[in-house]
Design a protein around this motif. Structure first.
Motif, PDB file in Angstrom:
ATOM      1  N   SER A  90       0.825  -1.206   0.000  1.00 23.16           N
ATOM      2  CA  SER A  90       0.000   0.000   0.000  1.00 23.16           C
ATOM      3  C   SER A  90       0.862   1.260   0.000  1.00 23.16           C
ATOM      4  CB  SER A  90      -0.925   0.009   1.226  1.00 23.16           C
ATOM      5  OG  SER A  90      -1.793  -1.092   1.219  1.00 23.16           O
ATOM      6  N   ALA A  91       1.957   1.245   0.785  1.00 22.74           N
ATOM      7  CA  ALA A  91       2.852   2.401   0.839  1.00 22.74           C
ATOM      8  C   ALA A  91       3.545   2.615  -0.500  1.00 22.74           C
ATOM      9  CB  ALA A  91       3.884   2.209   1.947  1.00 22.74           C
ATOM     10  N   CYS A 119       0.952   4.237  -2.646  1.00 23.59           N
ATOM     11  CA  CYS A 119       0.743   5.595  -2.163  1.00 23.59           C
ATOM     12  C   CYS A 119       1.874   6.509  -2.634  1.00 23.59           C
ATOM     13  CB  CYS A 119       0.654   5.584  -0.637  1.00 23.59           C
ATOM     14  SG  CYS A 119       0.143   7.143   0.097  1.00 23.59           S
ATOM     15  N   SER A 120       3.098   6.016  -2.595  1.00 17.84           N
ATOM     16  CA  SER A 120       4.248   6.802  -3.038  1.00 17.84           C
ATOM     17  C   SER A 120       4.185   7.072  -4.536  1.00 17.84           C
ATOM     18  CB  SER A 120       5.550   6.078  -2.690  1.00 17.84           C
ATOM     19  OG  SER A 120       5.685   5.916  -1.298  1.00 17.84           O
ATOM     20  N   ILE A 148       1.486   7.439  -6.238  1.00 11.88           N
ATOM     21  CA  ILE A 148       0.489   8.501  -6.404  1.00 11.88           C
ATOM     22  C   ILE A 148       1.091   9.856  -6.070  1.00 11.88           C
ATOM     23  CG2 ILE A 148      -1.707   9.407  -5.556  1.00 11.88           C
ATOM     24  CD1 ILE A 148      -2.583   6.533  -5.050  1.00 11.88           C
ATOM     25  N   GLY A 158       0.809   9.443   4.662  1.00 12.39           N
ATOM     26  CA  GLY A 158       0.545   8.339   3.743  1.00 12.39           C
ATOM     27  C   GLY A 158       0.827   6.983   4.371  1.00 12.39           C
ATOM     28  N   TRP A 159       1.959   6.861   5.052  1.00 12.52           N
ATOM     29  CA  TRP A 159       2.286   5.596   5.711  1.00 12.52           C
ATOM     30  C   TRP A 159       1.316   5.292   6.850  1.00 12.52           C
ATOM     31  CZ3 TRP A 159       6.167   1.816   5.112  1.00 12.52           C
ATOM     32  CH2 TRP A 159       7.006   2.013   4.015  1.00 12.52           C
ATOM     33  N   CYS A 210      -1.785   3.919   5.352  1.00 12.06           N
ATOM     34  CA  CYS A 210      -1.547   2.545   4.900  1.00 12.06           C
ATOM     35  C   CYS A 210      -1.603   1.565   6.068  1.00 12.06           C
ATOM     36  CB  CYS A 210      -0.191   2.455   4.206  1.00 12.06           C
ATOM     37  SG  CYS A 210      -0.115   3.328   2.616  1.00 12.06           S
ATOM     38  N   TYR A 218      -5.277   1.213   7.040  1.00  3.70           N
ATOM     39  CA  TYR A 218      -6.018   0.400   6.075  1.00  3.70           C
ATOM     40  C   TYR A 218      -5.669  -1.080   6.223  1.00  3.70           C
ATOM     41  CZ  TYR A 218      -7.480  -1.666   1.660  1.00  3.70           C
ATOM     42  OH  TYR A 218      -8.048  -2.482   0.717  1.00  3.70           O
ATOM     43  N   SER A 240      -7.108  -0.316  -3.584  1.00  5.62           N
ATOM     44  CA  SER A 240      -5.731  -0.691  -3.901  1.00  5.62           C
ATOM     45  C   SER A 240      -5.442  -0.744  -5.391  1.00  5.62           C
ATOM     46  CB  SER A 240      -5.400  -2.063  -3.288  1.00  5.62           C
ATOM     47  OG  SER A 240      -5.434  -1.995  -1.885  1.00  5.62           O
ATOM     48  N   PRO A 277      -6.042   4.205  -7.154  1.00  6.00           N
ATOM     49  CA  PRO A 277      -4.673   4.602  -7.537  1.00  6.00           C
ATOM     50  C   PRO A 277      -4.472   4.621  -9.045  1.00  6.00           C
ATOM     51  CG  PRO A 277      -4.622   2.974  -5.785  1.00  6.00           C
ATOM     52  CD  PRO A 277      -6.029   3.031  -6.271  1.00  6.00           C
TER      53      PRO A 277
END
Length: 340
Positions: A118-119, A122-123, A125, A157-158, A161, A164, A204, A208
């Protein structure tokens, strides 16, 4: 061993031979499995090595302490976890069906997997948004995007994650000790509720994917318009020279953005499409395993796309490999070409 086992080269043993409650172990011993084991192990090692190079480079050299590179650093840390923990455990599971890390490991491994994957997304994005602001609003980029704000965004963000991943496993009853290894010792089962398979597909992948596609589409169109504007200005002074420069810039932008989007979609689409028809991650389907590894390999491709093609990464890697990183004031080495 019966005829079927001989055909598939499978030796049935026990995970813990001295325990009456031990699960049966299936060891894949065919040449093809051994070859794949070596290949996947090499992929894991390369993923760790490449992302470590990115982490050391950005952390050590002060010239690389920029908002964009902090996002690449966050991506590299997430991908390092994938290569250091997620991939090796999956490699072991590819050859040996047993779980040797206990009940606590069975709880923590899916958590680490979800957080790292997920991280990483996220990164990706955040990097897309960062490039969007840099290309579409370059004059205000330095005031809107700072190291401090980027650091806070990465922490946020982390944290999301982690939240979630915890929610996903909690609502699938994975944190209940009674749900872990209930049949025998040497088994780790994560059963997903179909409703959460859909939720995970949305959060997920679809979300994204949509953000990244939209951002890079806008970036490409803006860059193309800027290239046309530059071409028009340069053509006034020198038509031939202007066409050559503008076309080269346009082609490079198209290749880079096209590669980013293609690799992302190629790695994630097959896995999430397959997940709609699978209720348990313990499925040993070859297709499921292949698509799962394709998703993990995205963590190997990220440092290639976001770092290796940059001149500063090649320069920093040279300093690290040759040991010059241990010299005094090495953190202030110049990493960019003179005409940068």
């Amino acid at each position: 061993m019966d005829e079927t086992d001989c055909m598939h080269n499978i030796t049935v043993q026990y995970c813990f031979p001295y325990m009456n409650s031990s699960c049966r172990k299936e060891v894949q011993t065919g040449p093809a499995y051994i070859f794949l084991f070596i290949v996947l192990l090499c992929v894991s090692v390369c993923t760790v090595f490449l992302n470590l190079l990115v982490i050391i480079s950005i952390s050590h050299f002060k010239q690389l302490h920029t908002p964009t590179n902090l996002l690449i650093l966050s991506l590299a840390v997430a991908d390092l976890l994938v290569g250091l923990i997620v991939m090796p455990v999956n490699v072991i599971g590819f050859i040996d069906s047993c779980w040797y890390f206990g009940k606590m490991g069975c709880i923590l491994f899916p958590l680490i997997t979800f957080i790292s994957m997920s991280a990483s997304l996220c990164s990706l994005i955040f990097i897309a948004v960062d490039q969007y602001i840099a290309v579409c609003d370059p004059l205000l980029y330095s005031t809107r995007v700072t190291v401090c704000r980027t650091s806070l965004l990465i922490i946020l963000g982390w944290s999301l994650c982690l939240l979630y991943a915890t929610m996903y496993l909690y609502f699938n009853d994975h944190f209940l000790q009674s749900q872990i290894s209930t049949r025998c010792d040497g088994e780790c089962v994560l059963v997903q509720k179909y409703s959460w398979v859909i939720i995970d597909l949305v959060f997920s992948f679809l979300t994204p994917c949509s953000i990244i596609l939209v951002m890079y589409s806008i970036i490409f169109n803006t860059a193309r318009c800027q290239a046309k504007a530059v071409r028009a200005v340069v053509n006034t002074a020198s038509y031939k020279h202007g066409v050559k420069v503008a076309s080269s810039s346009d082609t490079k932008a198209a290749k880079k953005l096209g590669t980013v989007v293609f690799v992302y979609l190629a790695c994630w689409i097959p896995f999430h499409i397959t997940s709609l028809s699978v209720e348990s991650v313990t499925s040993l389907s070859i297709v499921w395993i292949a698509f799962g590894w394709l998703q993990l390999i995205n963590s190997s491709m990220n440092p290639l796309m976001y770092a290796i093609f940059y001149s500063w990464f090649r320069a920093s890697t040279k300093y690290i490999v040759t040991g010059r990183i241990f010299e005094n004031s090495s953190s202030r080495f110049h990493l960019f070409p003179e005409n940068f």
